[in-house]
Design a protein around this motif. Structure first.
Motif, PDB file in Angstrom:
ATOM      1  N   MET A   1       0.837  -1.198   0.000  1.00  0.00           N
ATOM      2  CA  MET A   1       0.000   0.000   0.000  1.00  0.00           C
ATOM      3  C   MET A   1       0.876   1.254   0.000  1.00  0.00           C
ATOM      4  SD  MET A   1      -3.204   0.438  -0.022  1.00  0.00           S
ATOM      5  CE  MET A   1      -3.722  -1.162   0.590  1.00  0.00           C
ATOM      6  N   ALA A   2       0.524   2.177  -0.833  1.00  0.00           N
ATOM      7  CA  ALA A   2       1.351   3.381  -0.917  1.00  0.00           C
ATOM      8  C   ALA A   2       1.114   4.298   0.263  1.00  0.00           C
ATOM      9  CB  ALA A   2       1.010   4.112  -2.195  1.00  0.00           C
ATOM     10  N   LYS A   3       2.195   4.885   0.712  1.00  0.00           N
ATOM     11  CA  LYS A   3       2.091   5.890   1.786  1.00  0.00           C
ATOM     12  C   LYS A   3       2.429   7.217   1.168  1.00  0.00           C
ATOM     13  CE  LYS A   3       1.124   2.886   4.742  1.00  0.00           C
ATOM     14  NZ  LYS A   3      -0.286   2.660   4.656  1.00  0.00           N
ATOM     15  N   THR A   4       1.541   8.110   1.239  1.00  0.00           N
ATOM     16  CA  THR A   4       1.732   9.316   0.453  1.00  0.00           C
ATOM     17  C   THR A   4       2.136  10.530   1.259  1.00  0.00           C
ATOM     18  OG1 THR A   4      -0.553   9.855   0.716  1.00  0.00           O
ATOM     19  CG2 THR A   4       0.039   8.577  -1.216  1.00  0.00           C
ATOM     20  N   LYS A   7       6.300  12.500   4.468  1.00  0.00           N
ATOM     21  CA  LYS A   7       7.217  13.566   4.844  1.00  0.00           C
ATOM     22  C   LYS A   7       6.534  14.904   5.089  1.00  0.00           C
ATOM     23  CE  LYS A   7      11.775  13.649   5.343  1.00  0.00           C
ATOM     24  NZ  LYS A   7      12.857  14.397   4.791  1.00  0.00           N
ATOM     25  N   GLU A   8       5.226  14.966   4.745  1.00  0.00           N
ATOM     26  CA  GLU A   8       4.566  16.247   4.828  1.00  0.00           C
ATOM     27  C   GLU A   8       4.454  16.741   6.258  1.00  0.00           C
ATOM     28  OE1 GLU A   8       0.979  15.636   2.786  1.00  0.00           O
ATOM     29  OE2 GLU A   8       2.063  15.030   0.986  1.00  0.00           O
ATOM     30  N   ILE A 132       7.525   3.038   5.948  1.00  0.00           N
ATOM     31  CA  ILE A 132       7.872   2.781   4.553  1.00  0.00           C
ATOM     32  C   ILE A 132       7.426   1.377   4.160  1.00  0.00           C
ATOM     33  CG2 ILE A 132       9.845   2.366   3.020  1.00  0.00           C
ATOM     34  CD1 ILE A 132       9.323   5.264   3.400  1.00  0.00           C
ATOM     35  N   ASP A 133       6.708   1.347   3.023  1.00  0.00           N
ATOM     36  CA  ASP A 133       6.323   0.037   2.489  1.00  0.00           C
ATOM     37  C   ASP A 133       7.510  -0.585   1.777  1.00  0.00           C
ATOM     38  OD1 ASP A 133       3.570  -0.109   3.157  1.00  0.00           O
ATOM     39  OD2 ASP A 133       3.289   1.556   1.750  1.00  0.00           O
TER      40      ASP A 133
ATOM     41  N   PRO B 165      -4.392   5.974  -0.769  1.00  0.00           N
ATOM     42  CA  PRO B 165      -4.578   5.695  -2.199  1.00  0.00           C
ATOM     43  C   PRO B 165      -4.309   4.241  -2.564  1.00  0.00           C
ATOM     44  CG  PRO B 165      -2.538   6.875  -1.832  1.00  0.00           C
ATOM     45  CD  PRO B 165      -3.199   6.781  -0.499  1.00  0.00           C
ATOM     46  N   LEU B 166      -5.209   3.719  -3.361  1.00  0.00           N
ATOM     47  CA  LEU B 166      -5.049   2.336  -3.818  1.00  0.00           C
ATOM     48  C   LEU B 166      -4.215   2.325  -5.094  1.00  0.00           C
ATOM     49  CD1 LEU B 166      -8.767   1.215  -3.491  1.00  0.00           C
ATOM     50  CD2 LEU B 166      -6.903   0.632  -1.934  1.00  0.00           C
ATOM     51  N   LYS B 167      -3.505   1.259  -5.257  1.00  0.00           N
ATOM     52  CA  LYS B 167      -2.724   1.122  -6.485  1.00  0.00           C
ATOM     53  C   LYS B 167      -3.601   0.431  -7.525  1.00  0.00           C
ATOM     54  CE  LYS B 167       1.878  -0.212  -7.945  1.00  0.00           C
ATOM     55  NZ  LYS B 167       2.190   1.122  -8.445  1.00  0.00           N
ATOM     56  N   GLU B 271       9.284   3.789  -4.853  1.00  0.00           N
ATOM     57  CA  GLU B 271       8.465   2.954  -5.740  1.00  0.00           C
ATOM     58  C   GLU B 271       6.979   3.044  -5.438  1.00  0.00           C
ATOM     59  OE1 GLU B 271      10.059  -0.994  -7.007  1.00  0.00           O
ATOM     60  OE2 GLU B 271       8.073  -1.656  -6.358  1.00  0.00           O
ATOM     61  N   GLN B 272       6.651   3.092  -4.158  1.00  0.00           N
ATOM     62  CA  GLN B 272       5.237   3.116  -3.763  1.00  0.00           C
ATOM     63  C   GLN B 272       4.773   4.521  -3.380  1.00  0.00           C
ATOM     64  OE1 GLN B 272       3.430   0.204  -3.855  1.00  0.00           O
ATOM     65  NE2 GLN B 272       5.285  -0.709  -4.714  1.00  0.00           N
ATOM     66  N   SER B 273       5.606   5.511  -3.607  1.00  0.00           N
ATOM     67  CA  SER B 273       5.266   6.842  -3.087  1.00  0.00           C
ATOM     68  C   SER B 273       4.221   7.581  -3.910  1.00  0.00           C
ATOM     69  CB  SER B 273       6.532   7.709  -3.034  1.00  0.00           C
ATOM     70  OG  SER B 273       6.983   7.952  -4.354  1.00  0.00           O
ATOM     71  N   CYS B 274       4.097   7.239  -5.176  1.00  0.00           N
ATOM     72  CA  CYS B 274       3.206   8.024  -6.034  1.00  0.00           C
ATOM     73  C   CYS B 274       1.778   7.501  -5.947  1.00  0.00           C
ATOM     74  CB  CYS B 274       3.696   7.993  -7.481  1.00  0.00           C
ATOM     75  SG  CYS B 274       2.677   9.029  -8.534  1.00  0.00           S
ATOM     76  N   PRO B 275       0.846   8.334  -5.489  1.00  0.00           N
ATOM     77  CA  PRO B 275      -0.546   7.868  -5.410  1.00  0.00           C
ATOM     78  C   PRO B 275      -1.200   7.761  -6.777  1.00  0.00           C
ATOM     79  CG  PRO B 275      -0.399  10.153  -4.703  1.00  0.00           C
ATOM     80  CD  PRO B 275       1.000   9.703  -4.982  1.00  0.00           C
ATOM     81  N   ARG B 418       5.678  14.400  -4.143  1.00  0.00           N
ATOM     82  CA  ARG B 418       5.691  13.410  -3.053  1.00  0.00           C
ATOM     83  C   ARG B 418       6.907  12.494  -3.174  1.00  0.00           C
ATOM     84  NH1 ARG B 418       0.162  14.017  -3.935  1.00  0.00           N
ATOM     85  NH2 ARG B 418      -1.078  14.279  -2.039  1.00  0.00           N
ATOM     86  N   ASP B 421      10.285  13.525  -1.748  1.00  0.00           N
ATOM     87  CA  ASP B 421      10.452  13.414  -0.307  1.00  0.00           C
ATOM     88  C   ASP B 421      10.948  12.039   0.114  1.00  0.00           C
ATOM     89  OD1 ASP B 421      10.060  15.822   0.667  1.00  0.00           O
ATOM     90  OD2 ASP B 421       8.083  15.474   1.547  1.00  0.00           O
ATOM     91  N   TYR B 422      10.683  11.061  -0.737  1.00  0.00           N
ATOM     92  CA  TYR B 422      11.086   9.703  -0.382  1.00  0.00           C
ATOM     93  C   TYR B 422      12.533   9.405  -0.775  1.00  0.00           C
ATOM     94  CZ  TYR B 422       6.427   8.279   1.026  1.00  0.00           C
ATOM     95  OH  TYR B 422       5.251   8.143   1.684  1.00  0.00           O
TER      96      TYR B 422
END
Lengths: 633, 453
Positions: A1-4, A7-8, A132-133, B165-167, B271-275, B418, B421-422
Motif C-alpha cells: 500500500m502506498a504511503k503518500t 514527509k509532509e 515505509i512500504d 490511495p489504492l494502487k 516505488e510506492q510513493s506516487c498515489p 511526493r 520526499d522519499y
C-alpha cells in the motif's frame, strides 16, 4: 500500500519514552477527531437530504392552498377577511421557504468545515502511522502488463465503436419525418382571427386556417361581384398557391399584432373583430384610457401583445416610448443618443414632418426605430439597447418619414434621399447590414410594404419614378413600373394580387407585379400623403382635400366618393369590415367596407390627428398630436 | 444567499449554454413563480438590477496570480524540491481560484471557449480566457504539469483529500485513460456547434466552490471527493479533458521534476510513493523472443491506426443525430415534432418561449437541419480523433523505452513532489557541504533510517 503523506508532517528521528507517548496520544486525538467529524458530517448530510426530500414533497412555493385561496379571491375580490388570510398564509409560505434556504446554507457551511476537519485529522493520523512500504514484489512481468493493457484498450475501443453503432440504430431523426402540414394541423391556434366578409361584411369565425392552407385559393375572387375573403397577406386571391408554409405561419402570428406602420406587412388591413364604432372622448364613453405623449412625433402606434411603441423627438432629444396597452402606463422610455455617426446638430425638418415621423417595427423580441437624423436603434422588449447605428444623415428637405417594415430576421429601410434611392436590410438582432442596394429613384416619403407575390414575399415601394418590387433576400429589384412622379408620400397598397400606388400630380395605378404592367389607371382623385388601402376587391383613396373614394380593384370603376371637407394625412385603414379614416381635424370617419357608401360614424377625437390608428384585441389606438387614446368596450 | 447564488449561477450558465434551461429551469421557475398576493397592498415591487460584470482589471489580476502560482510551483518542484511548498501553494490556489473565484474561469473549461471562438466568429473571447488556456500549456511544455500540482483548483481539492490511495492495475489505468479523450472530443464538438459547455455543466466541484448548486451536482462532487480518498485524483486521471493536452505538452517538457536530485541509488524507496502510479520503474530486460514479439505487435498496431481512424469516424458519424440533440434548436424541433401537444403546455418554458418568439416551425426545423449537418461533419472528426487515440495508445503499449532508474512518467506525473520526499539522495551541492562534517554515505544512511522510522 502506498504511503503518500509521509514527509509532509516533518518526521523527526526516533525519540524515546515520553515523546513516543505523546505521539501515541496525538494519534488517538487525531483518530477521535476524525471519527467525530465524520459522524457530524454524516448527520449533517442526512439532515440536508431530509430537508431536500421535504422541500421536494411540500414545496412552499407550490402551495395548493394558496392557489385555491387566490382563486377564491378572484371570485370575491372585495372579501377583506380572505385577503388577510392570504396575507397570513403567504407570509407563512415565505417563512417556510426562506427558513429552508437558511438551513441549507448553514448546513452547507457546517458540512464543509466537518469535511476539512475530517481530511486534516485523517491525514495527520495516517502520517503518524506511516512507515515505509517494502517495494512491490510484483509477479507480473512488464511484458505481461503490456499485453493485458493492450487487450483491454482493444476491448474498450471496440466496445466504443459497437455502442456507437447500436446507438445509431436506436436514435431516430425526427427532422426527417417532419411534415409541415401535420404540424400546422396540430399547432395553429383555432382561435386565429380570420375575417370573412362573405355575408356582407359580417365576420365569421368558421373559416379556419387549415382550410386556407389546404385550399388557399379555391373559391376566391373570380369576378368583382363574387364573395371575397379578406386576406391580402397570402399572396392575393388570384395568385399562385402559397407554397412557403413557414411564411404562412408567421403571417398568422402577425395578424394578431400590429407590428408595423399600417398593420401586418404594412398593408393597412387589420385582422380584428368587435371594434367600437361609437365613442365619446369628452364623456369617456368607450375610451379605455388616454395618456399624454411626452414628445411629439408623426409616427403611428405599433403593438405587440401588451406593449405599444411610439417615438418622439424635438431638436435636442429623440426617444422611444413603450406603453402598457392595457392601461396606457408608460412602461419604459429609451433615449436614442450616443450613437456613432449621429450628427451633433440634427438636420432641418419642417414642422409637419419632424424628426420622429417614421414608425417603429417589432418582431416581438426586438423593436427597431429610425429617426430623421438617420439614427437606427434596436431595443429589446424591456427597453434595453441591443444595437444602434447611423445610416448617414438623410438629405431630405422635409425630413425622413419612411417607416420600417420587417420580415423574419430582416428590417427593411427605404432610404430615398436627395442623394438618390437606396434600400437596406438590417439584421434584427445584430444590426448588420445584410444588403444595401442603390436604385435609380428620387427622394420619397413613402413607406415600403411587404406582399406575397408569385408565392414569395417581396418588398414593394413607391417612389419617383417607379413602383418596384425587391427581393427580400438580396434587395435585387425584381420588377418596376414607371408611373410615379413628384414628391411621393403615399405608400403602396396590395390586394387580390395587384399593387396600387398613387400620388398627387401623378396617377392612381393598379399594377400586375408579375407582368410588370399597369392594369388600369385613374387620375381623378389622387392622394398626397395618405396611403391607399385595398381589400376584398375594393380600393380606397383619401385625399388632402377631404375626398374619400372607393374603386373596384380589378377595373378601376369608381363605386362611391364622399367629401368630408377636411383633408387626410392619416392613412385610411380596414378593420372589422369597416374603413377608418381620420381627417386632419381629428374626426374619425367610419364607413362600411362595401361598394355602396354606408357611413357608420364621424367621431371627433378632440385634437388634430396626422397618424394612422392601430387595432388589436377589439381596441383602436389613436395617436393625436398630444395624446394617445385606447378606444374599446 | 444560496438561492441568489443558484440564480446567478443559473443565469451565468444559461447564457453560455441555453440547453440548461430545460433541466435547471424547473428550480428557477419555482422561485420565479413564488406566489405573491394578487391584490394591491401598496407595496411597490422594486425593479431588479443587473449585477455589474467583474472588472476587467480583476481578470488580469487573476492571470497574474495564475502565472505567479505556476512560477512558484515550478520553483518548488524543480529548484527547491519542496513538497511542503507545493502543498501550501495548492492550499492557496484552492482558496483563491476555488472558493474566492468560484472555480471560473478555469483552464479546464476554457477549452470550450477556444473551440467556440474558432468555429463561431460571432463569439468574442476575452484575452484572459485565452491566457488561462495557453499559459498552463506553455508552463507544462517547460516545467511539466506544475499547473496540476498547485494551480488547478479541481486538481488540488482532490489532492488534499488523498488519504489511503489504492494502487490501480496498469490495464485499468490505461483503459480508463481513454475517457478523457472521449470527454475532450465531445466537449469540443458541443462547444464548436454552440450546443453546450459540458465541462462546466458537469464540473463536479464548482458546486462546492460556490456553496450551492443542483442537488445532484453537490452529490457528484462529494462522491468524487470520497472516492478521491482512496483513488487519488479520479477526475484528473480519468476524466479531465484538459489533462489530455497537458499530458501531450508534458511529454515534451524541457525541465521536468526528477525523483532523485543526482544519481539514483536504486533504493526503491520511492516505488510506492506516487498515489497516481506515475513512476516508471527501470525497464526489465526482454528476451530476444519478446523483443521480436513486441516489434511485430508494434508494427501491426501502427498499420492498424488508419483502420481505427476510419472505423471511429464512421461509427461516430452514425450517432451524429443522437449527439445533435444536445443543441437547443434540434432538441426543441424534435420535441415539437414528436410531441406537438406540448405546445399547449404552459409549464414548458422552452416551447412557450419559442412560440412567442415569432419564429416559425419551418424556420426552426431548417436551423435544426443545419445544426445536424454540422454535427455530421463534427462527429466524423470526433470519431477519427478517438480512433487515432485508441490506435496510438495500442501502439504505445509496445514502444520500448530503456530506463535505468526510477523516473516520473512525464505524461501522468502531476509534479506534486511526493516522490522527491522519499528519495534519500541529496543534491550534489549538499553532499559537498556534508562531506565537510561527515561522510556522505553516513548521511544517506541517516536519511534512510528517518524514512524507515
Amino acid at each position: 500500500m502506498a504511503k503518500t503523506n509521509h514527509k509532509e508532517n516533518n518526521h523527526k528521528p526516533p525519540l524515546p519514552g515520553d515523546y513516543e507517548g505523546l505521539q501515541g496520544n496525538l494519534k488517538k486525538v487525531s483518530l477521535n477527531t476524525a471519527i467525530i467529524s465524520a459522524i457530524f458530517a454524516v448527520v449533517i448530510s442526512t439532515l440536508l437530504l431530509l430537508n431536500y426530500l421535504q422541500l421536494a414533497k411540500n414545496d412552499p412555493t407550490e402551495s395548493t392552498t394558496l392557489t385555491a385561496l387566490t382563486q377564491r379571491l378572484a371570485d370575491d375580490p372585495g372579501n377583506e377577511e380572505l385577503k388577510e388570510e392570504i396575507r397570513a398564509f403567504d407570509l407563512m409560505a415565505r417563512k417556510a421557504f426562506f427558513t429552508a434556504k437558511w438551513q441549507v446554507k448553514t448546513a452547507g457551511w457546517l458540512l464543509l468545515i466537518c469535511g476539512i476537519v475530517l481530511v486534516v485529522s485523517l491525514r495527520y493520523y495516517f502520517s503518524l502511522r506511516s512507515k515505509i512500504d517494502l517495494p512491490e514484489n510484483s509477479q507480473v512481468s512488464e511484458q505481461a502488463q503490456r499485453i493485458l493493457s493492450s487487450k483491454w484498450i482493444l476491448y474498450s475501443g471496440s466496445a466504443l465503436i459497437i455502442i456507437a453503432l447500436i446507438a445509431s440504430y436506436f436514435s431516430v431523426d425526427q427532422l426527417k419525418g417532419y411534415d409541415i402540414e401535420t404540424f400546422s394541423e396540430n399547432t395553429i391556434d383555432e382561435s386565429i382571427e380570420v375575417i370573412d366578409l362573405t355575408n356582407e361584411g359580417q365576420t365569421n369565425d368558421s373559416g379556419l386556417i387549415e382550410n386556407e392552407i389546404e385550399e388557399p385559393l379555391e373559391g376566391s375572387v373570380t369576378e368583382p361581384e363574387a364573395t371575397i375573403t379578406t386576406d391580402n397577406l397570402q399572396g392575393g386571391s388570384q395568385q399562385k398557391p402559397v407554397d412557403n408554409r413557414s411564411d404562412l405561419l408567421l403571417i398568422e402570428q402577425q395578424k394578431k399584432q400590429s407590428n408595423s406602420f399600417r398593420g401586418p406587412l404594412g398593408q393597412g388591413v387589420f385582422y380584428v373583430n368587435n371594434i367600437s364604432v361609437k365613442w365619446d372622448v369628452n364623456s369617456g364613453e368607450n375610451i379605455k384610457w388616454k395618456v399624454e405623449i411626452p414628445l411629439s412625433g408623426y409616427n403611428s402606434p405599433i403593438i405587440w401583445n401588451d406593449k405599444l411603441f411610439l417615438t418622439g423627438a424635438n431638436s435636442t432629444e429623440r426617444w422611444v416610448y413603450c406603453f402598457d396597452k392595457k392601461n396606457g402606463k408608460l412602461l419604459w422610455k429609451h433615449q436614442a443618443n450616443n450613437i456613432a455617426g449621429s450628427p451633433a446638430t440634427p438636420p432641418k425638418t419642417t414642422d409637419d414632418t419632424g424628426l420622429a415621423a417614421p414608425s417603429v417595427v417589432t418582431d416581438g423580441n426586438y423593436v427597431v426605430a429610425i429617426f430623421g437624423t438617420g439614427d437606427v436603434v434596436c431595443l429589446n422588449m424591456d427597453g434595453k439597447r441591443i444595437w444602434a447605428k447611423n445610416l448617414g444623415v438623410p438629405d431630405n428637405h422635409y425630413g425622413h418619414s419612411s417607416s420600417l417594415v420587417a420580415w423574419k430576421e430582416k428590417v427593411f429601410v427605404q432610404y430615398d434621399t436627395n442623394k438618390g434611392g437606396r434600400m437596406l436590410a438590417l439584421h434584427f438582432q445584430t444590426g448588420e447590414i445584410l444588403w444595401d442596394v442603390s436604385r435609380a429613384n428620387h427622394i420619397s416619403w413613402a413607406s415600403p410594404i411587404l406582399a406575397e407575390i408569385d408565392g414569395k414575399m417581396q418588398i414593394v415601394t413607391s417612389s419617383e419614378p417607379s413602383v418596384a418590387g425587391h427581393d427580400i433576400e438580396t434587395g435585387k429589384q425584381l420588377w418596376k413600373v414607371d408611373c410615379m412622379m413628384g414628391e411621393v408620400g403615399p405608400s403602396p397598397a396590395f390586394a387580390n394580387g395587384l399593387v396600387f400606388a398613387a400620388n398627387e400630380y401623378a396617377t392612381l395605378a393598379a399594377i400586375d407585379p408579375e407582368k410588370g404592367k399597369i392594369v388600369w389607371e385613374d387620375n381623378y382623385y389622387l392622394p398626397e400623403v395618405a396611403s391607399p388601402v385595398a381589400a376584398d376587391g375594393l380600393l380606397y383613396i383619401a385625399t388632402t382635400y377631404g375626398i374619400l373614394a372607393c374603386y373596384d380593384v380589378h377595373t378601376g370603376n369608381k363605386y362611391w366618393e364622399a367629401d368630408y371637407g377636411e383633408g387626410f394625412y392619416s392613412s385610411p385603414v380596414m378593420a372589422d369590415g369597416k374603413l377608418f379614416a381620420i381627417d386632419m381635424n381629428g374626426v374619425v370617419h367610419i364607413v362600411k367596407a362595401d361598394r355602396e357608401l354606408q357611413k357608420m360614424g364621424d367621431i371627433p377625437m378632440g385634437e388634430k390627428v396626422m397618424t394612422t390608428p392601430a387595432f388589436t384585441d377589439g381596441c383602436i389606438f389613436v395617436r393625436g398630436n398630444k395624446n394617445l387614446y385606447c378606444i374599446g368596450k | 444567499m444560496i438561492s441568489q447564488l443558484i440564480t446567478y449561477i443559473y443565469f451565468f450558465l444559461i447564457q453560455i449554454f441555453p440547453a440548461l434551461g430545460g433541466e435547471m429551469g424547473g428550480i428557477l421557475a419555482q422561485q420565479q413563480r413564488f406566489p405573491k398576493p394578487e391584490f394591491e397592498t401598496g407595496y411597490t415591487q422594486p425593479s431588479p438590477t443587473t449585477p455589474e460584470p467583474r472588472l476587467t482589471a480583476w481578470e488580469y489580476i487573476d492571470v497574474s496570480v495564475l502565472v505567479l502560482v505556476m512560477s512558484l510551483a515550478a520553483w518548488f518542484a524543480l529548484k527547491r524540491r519542496s513538497r511542503k511548498g507545493l502543498l501550501w501553494l495548492s492550499v492557496f490556489s484552492l482558496v483563491y481560484f476555488g472558493f474566492i473565484r468560484e472555480g471560473c474561469v478555469c483552464s479546464v473549461g476554457s477549452i470550450q471557449n477556444i473551440a467556440l471562438t474558432l468555429f463561431d466568429p460571432a463569439y468574442a473571447i476575452s484575452i484572459p480566457i485565452i491566457l488561462f488556456f495557453t499559459l498552463p500549456l506553455l508552463f507544462t511544455l517547460f516545467f511539466g504539469r506544475v499547473f496540476c500540482a498547485s494551480a488547478c483548483p479541481l486538481g488540488v481539492i482532490q489532492d488534499l483529500v488523498i488519504i489511503k490511495p489504492l494502487k490501480l492495475p496498469q490495464w485499468l489505468r490505461k483503459t480508463l485513460g481513454l475517457i478523457p479523450y472521449i470527454y475532450l472530443g465531445l466537449a469540443v464538438l458541443l462547444a464548436a456547434t454552440s450546443s453546450e459547455f459540458i465541462i462546466c455543466r458537469y464540473d463536479p466541484f464548482v458546486g462546492i466552490f460556490r456553496m450551492g448548486a443542483e442537488f445532484s451536482m453537490i452529490i457528484l462532487g462529494i462522491a468524487f471527493l470520497l472516492l478521491g480518498m482512496f483513488v487519488a485524483r479520479p477526475y484528473c486521471r480519468f476524466l479531465c479533458p484538459y489533462g489530455v493536452l497537458l499530458g501531450w505538452m508534458s511529454k515534451f517538457s524541457r525541465f521536468h521534476l526528477n525523483i532523485t536530485p543526482s544519481q539514483c541509488i536504486q533504493c526503491k524507496l520511492c516505488e510506492q510513493s506516487c498515489p497516481f502510479d506515475a513512476i516508471d520503474k527501470p525497464s526489465e530486460k526482454l528476451s530476444v523472443e519478446n523483443k521480436k514479439l513486441n516489434k511485430r505487435r508494434f508494427s501491426i498496431f501502427l498499420l492498424l491506426i488508419p483502420v481505427w481512424i476510419i472505423l471511429g469516424g464512421f461509427s461516430m458519424s452514425k450517432v451524429h443525430s443522437f449527439l445533435s440533440k444536445a443543441h437547443p434548436d434540434v432538441y426543441l424541433a424534435e420535441l415539437l415534432i414528436e410531441h406537438p401537444e406540448l405546445k399547449d403546455d404552459p409549464e414548458n418554458i422552452d416551447i412557450q418561449t419559442f412560440l412567442s418568439s415569432g419564429k416559425t416551425m419551418e424556420h426552426l426545423v431548417e436551423e435544426a437541419k443545419l445544426v445536424k449537418q454540422k454535427y455530421f461533419t463534427g462527429s466524423w472528426i470526433l470519431g477519427c480523433f478517438l480512433g487515432l487515440a485508441i490506435g496510438v495508445l495500442l501502439m504505445n503499449q509496445y514502444v520500448l523505452r530503456r530506463r535505468k532508474d526510477y523516473t516520473p512518467n512525464k505524461v501522468d506525473c502531476y509534479s506534486c513532489g511526493r516522490c522527491m520526499d522519499y528519495c534519500p539522495v541529496r543534491p550534489t551541492s549538499n553532499l559537498r557541504k556534508m562531506a565537510e562534517g561527515e561522510s556522505a554515505t553516513a548521511k544517506n544512511e541517516k536519511g534512510i533510517s528517518e524514512k524507515t522510522n
